[in-house]
Design an enzyme around this catalytic site. Structure first.
Site, PDB file in Angstrom:
ATOM      1  N   ASP A  10     -11.674  60.224   0.231  1.00  3.55           N
ATOM      2  CA  ASP A  10     -11.563  59.817  -0.932  1.00  3.55           C
ATOM      3  C   ASP A  10     -10.389  60.257  -1.680  1.00  3.55           C
ATOM      4  O   ASP A  10      -9.986  61.450  -1.888  1.00  3.55           O
ATOM      5  CB  ASP A  10     -12.904  60.326  -2.137  1.00  3.55           C
ATOM      6  N   ASP A  38     -10.359  53.308  -2.704  1.00  3.36           N
ATOM      7  CA  ASP A  38      -9.754  54.381  -2.518  1.00  3.36           C
ATOM      8  C   ASP A  38     -10.732  55.426  -1.466  1.00  3.36           C
ATOM      9  O   ASP A  38     -10.517  56.770  -1.785  1.00  3.36           O
ATOM     10  CB  ASP A  38      -9.298  55.390  -3.844  1.00  3.36           C
ATOM     11  N   GLU A  39     -11.741  54.707  -0.945  1.00  2.54           N
ATOM     12  CA  GLU A  39     -12.473  55.844  -0.042  1.00  2.54           C
ATOM     13  C   GLU A  39     -13.077  55.024   1.318  1.00  2.54           C
ATOM     14  O   GLU A  39     -13.098  53.886   1.394  1.00  2.54           O
ATOM     15  CB  GLU A  39     -13.817  56.220  -0.813  1.00  2.54           C
TER      16      GLU A  39
HETATM   17  P1  TTP Z   1     -12.923  57.189  -8.303  1.00  4.04           P
HETATM   18  O1  TTP Z   1     -12.601  57.760  -6.439  1.00  4.04           O
HETATM   19  O2  TTP Z   1     -14.330  57.347  -8.563  1.00  4.04           O
HETATM   20  O3  TTP Z   1     -12.013  58.116  -8.928  1.00  4.04           O
HETATM   21  P2  TTP Z   1     -10.399  58.602  -8.596  1.00  4.04           P
HETATM   22  O4  TTP Z   1      -9.847  58.348  -7.567  1.00  4.04           O
HETATM   23  O5  TTP Z   1      -9.586  58.017 -10.003  1.00  4.04           O
HETATM   24  O6  TTP Z   1     -10.686  60.078  -9.048  1.00  4.04           O
HETATM   25  P3  TTP Z   1     -11.373  61.192  -7.999  1.00  4.04           P
HETATM   26  O7  TTP Z   1     -10.215  62.251  -7.783  1.00  4.04           O
HETATM   27  O8  TTP Z   1     -12.486  61.921  -8.807  1.00  4.04           O
HETATM   28  O9  TTP Z   1     -11.920  60.586  -6.980  1.00  4.04           O
HETATM   29  O10 TTP Z   1     -12.259  55.688  -8.437  1.00  4.04           O
HETATM   30  C1  TTP Z   1     -11.142  55.035  -7.606  1.00  4.04           C
HETATM   31  C2  TTP Z   1     -10.277  54.021  -8.655  1.00  4.04           C
HETATM   32  O11 TTP Z   1     -11.401  53.187  -9.004  1.00  4.04           O
HETATM   33  C3  TTP Z   1      -9.896  54.874  -9.586  1.00  4.04           C
HETATM   34  O12 TTP Z   1      -8.772  55.563  -9.588  1.00  4.04           O
HETATM   35  C4  TTP Z   1      -9.806  53.980 -10.718  1.00  4.04           C
HETATM   36  C5  TTP Z   1     -10.708  52.778 -10.383  1.00  4.04           C
HETATM   37  N1  TTP Z   1     -12.006  52.860 -11.352  1.00  4.04           N
HETATM   38  C6  TTP Z   1     -12.335  52.283 -12.342  1.00  4.04           C
HETATM   39  O13 TTP Z   1     -11.307  51.246 -12.557  1.00  4.04           O
HETATM   40  N2  TTP Z   1     -13.346  52.530 -13.194  1.00  4.04           N
HETATM   41  C7  TTP Z   1     -14.270  53.434 -12.994  1.00  4.04           C
HETATM   42  O14 TTP Z   1     -15.258  53.549 -13.669  1.00  4.04           O
HETATM   43  C8  TTP Z   1     -13.896  54.205 -11.928  1.00  4.04           C
HETATM   44  C9  TTP Z   1     -15.045  55.497 -11.510  1.00  4.04           C
HETATM   45  C10 TTP Z   1     -12.964  54.153 -11.017  1.00  4.04           C
HETATM   46 MG    MG Z   2     -11.070  58.812  -5.596  1.00  7.91          MG
END
Ligand code: TTP
Ligand code: MG
Length: 361
Positions: free
Chosen positions: A14, A112-113
């Site tokens: 992730d 992103d995962e």
């Molecule tokens: P996530 O992997 O949940 O968050 P992240 O990568 O920003 O942070 P983390 O380090 O905790 O993993 O989500 C991936 C992307 O998806 C994030 O960069 C932006 C988008 N996203 C949204 O647009 N709205 C949301 O509510 C969430 C949770 C994510």
């Molecule tokens: Mg993330």
């Protein structure tokens, strides 16, 4: 290669604060500053929502899905940026290419995962080395940081990737699964949202350790079929295979107007621009959709949505625009001022499976 579920080694990767990390990479002058990516940021005065923010911003208590106005109150000196979805999709594809090349079976699970079945590496130590190699490659080729979890199944791998963010690499071997889960809050389990969490907390289970002590019959009495699922998850059990046929569940865009608007033309045009962005992202990812949803929020925050399913999947812009307008018009008839409109496409299918169905679209 070991195929029995008990012998699996699954990795979950992730990306760390993905949209914000990409923006920092594109503009190194932003490094270290609190950075917030969200719709309608307006230097923090907009009415949109935080998509994500970097770790310096999280120190101020900011998080995804928080209204920009509240984020701004906590962090007025942050840099507020509008999301650039096509850039993030491009970077996502490059990261996914790296990951795909390392896995026995590969399942992208979001922008992103991804899950990687790496059972072929033979041992958890070898999988850990692979995790390090992947982090280094993502850093050197894409200038980005990823967190990785490795475990005997998808559930544990996913919880492990979140265990030490950013830049973490957490390996949970089978005999340590319960010990790893014990102190975690119940919301780390699949399907446990705020309501179920409250219900479980009212039963005295705030952690997985406490949940595991509840007899299965009691959980089934409280939650029905979901109770059996909870019982298995509390023991770290999950037999879902890493599934290479995964496609995104939906792609959507929404916009909040600067002020509630009674200008119907502005509402229609804004919805059409959401449709265009969704259509562009969907088709460039190689998908068509069958189900379309229009969302509208009126003044006072009253929110409605309406959905339609097409007979055949489509990627055609005129067809999507027409369907979206048909869904929107009845809402506009009420004459109420509008705060937000949005469009999403779901029931996505890879186009290569569909081309013979609709060759002229
Ligand atoms: P996530 O992997 O949940 O968050 P992240 O990568 O920003 O942070 P983390 O380090 O905790 O993993 O989500 C991936 C992307 O998806 C994030 O960069 C932006 C988008 N996203 C949204 O647009 N709205 C949301 O509510 C969430 C949770 C994510
Ligand atoms: Mg993330």
């Amino acid at each position: 290669m070991p195929l029995h579920p008990a012998d699996r080694i699954v990795m979950h990767v992730d990306m760390d604060c993905f949209f914000a990390a990409v923006e920092e990479r594109e503009n190194p002058g932003l490094a270290g500053k609190p950075l917030i990516v969200g719709s309608d940021p307006k230097e923090g005065h907009g009415r949109g929502i935080v998509a994500t923010c970097n770790y310096p911003a999280r120190k101020f208590g900011l998080h995804s899905a928080m209204p920009i106005s509240i984020a701004y109150r906590h962090c007025p000196l942050g840099v507020y940026l509008r999301p650039r979805f096509s850039l993030y999709s491009r970077v996502s594809r490059a990261v996914m290419d790296i990951l795909r090349s390392k896995a026995d079976v590969f399942e992208p699970a979001g922008i992103d995962e991804a899950y990687l079945d790496v059972s072929g590496r033979g041992t958890f130590e070898a999988a850990r080395d692979l995790g390090r190699e992947i982090q280094t490659e993502i850093r050197s080729q894409e200038g980005l940081s990823a967190s990785i979890g490795i475990g005997p199944n998808k559930l544990i791998a996913k919880i492990a990737s979140d265990h030490k963010k950013p830049g973490g690499l957490t390996v949970v071997i089978p005999k340590r699964v319960n010990e790893f889960l014990d102190p975690k809050g119940v919301s780390c389990l699949r399907g446990v949202g705020p309501k179920t969490r409250e219900h479980l907390e009212a039963m005295g289970c705030d952690t997985v350790a406490k949940l595991r002590r509840i007899p299965e019959e009691r959980l089934a009495a409280e939650f029905g079929k979901f109770g059996h699922h909870l019982c298995r998850e509390a023991r770290g059990l999950d037999e879902r295979p890493v599934d290479p046929t995964w496609v995104a569940k939906s792609i959507g865009r929404e916009r909040t107007f600067e002020e509630d608007t009674g200008d119907l033309r502005e509402v229609r045009d804004t919805l059409l621009s959401c449709v265009r962005e969704v259509q562009h992202e969907m088709t460039s990812e190689g998908h068509w959709c069958k189900t379309l949803t229009v969302k509208i929020r009126f003044e006072g925050y009253e929110t409605h949505s309406k959905q339609t399913s097409l007979k055949l999947p489509t990627g055609s812009l005129p067809r999507l625009e027409e369907a979206a307008m048909n869904l929107l018009e009845p809402f506009l008839a009420s004459g109420r001022r509008v705060r937000l409109v949005g469009f999403s496409a779901s029931h996505l299918t890879p186009t290569e499976e569909l081309l013979p169905l609709e060759p002229s679209a």
